[in-house]
Scaffold this motif. Sequence first.
Motif: not given
Length: 342
Positions: A51-63, A140-144
């Motif tokens: 899974p491209n979790l960096y793209a998924v993370n676009q949907n969360r509110r990053l600091t 961890f690196c796959k998510e962040v």
Amino acid sequence: MSKKIKNMEEFAAVSGISRPTLSKFFNDPNSVRTSTKQRIEAALERYDYQPNLYAVNQNRRLTKNIGIVVPNLSDPFFAKIARVIEDHILQTSFRPVLLGSHGRPELEIENLENLRSIKPAGVLLAPIGRASDRQHIEAFCKEVPTVLFDANIEGVGEAFVGSNNEHSIGIMVDYLCRTGEPPSFFEMKSPTNPNAIKRRNAYITAMEALGYTPHLVQAEGEGWEFEDIGFKQGLRALREGKFSTNTVLCSNDRLAIGLLSAAFEEGLRVGIDPNCALRIAGHDDHPFSQFTCPTLTTVSQDYEAIAKRSVEALFDTIDAKTSGDSREETLFDGRLVMRSSA
């Protein structure tokens, strides 16, 4: 193995699980029902999908936080390079969050989990090394978005930035052989940091290339108290005649500082004068190496270049909002620093 799935839409189609449910799972596996979690995990095992979790993370509110994790903040080497990295981050709109792992793999994982909880934009990680929990760090690196520096874990993170140990040890061995007797290599018997292994191998290669027989002297001990280990094990090596010549190349400057103290204890004068009994050199250009007595000949790592490129590589990943097809590795050559000890 089934054909490689390119994106989440394809994975949703073949697994029969909706894309919103998959997104929810990849953000937090415990946020979906146990039965759904089991179905997704079974599908991940069946299909070749990362899974491209960096793209998924676009949907969360990053600091706007950037995590910096180093093995030990009490080590002036890591304190210095972390400070330079902080300076580069502070020139942007992001904020550095600096954490030290005290040389403990469990604390390294705890630091990463604490960073995960504040949803950082990215992380710069100098792993402890061989003792690190590779599986946990890889997850961890796959998510962040994460860039590794100083110590490499092959295939983990978006990029690695560090020093070219083969080059730096090579120029030091060449220098020592040209100016005196060929060196023994003083190192930890079971080093934690993978750089130590690379330096050992580089020493052997450089000595053999010059027609000399490599000679390893290994110090017993664990942990990060390298000066203490260098002193106690260096004292033992000197008393037992372990060094094959009057020249010693230490795997790092902290071991060399301990060995300098051991030589003083034994009444051995260290330096380049004809009446000196021993030559000692190190590696890293530790912040204290210019203040030892005598001052320590060493190889300087390019702190500035490593810090700058690490930050650039991380922001390249963050700006792209995607995981790259290939992992970038950047190595910087060291610089010989000739001082009074060799």
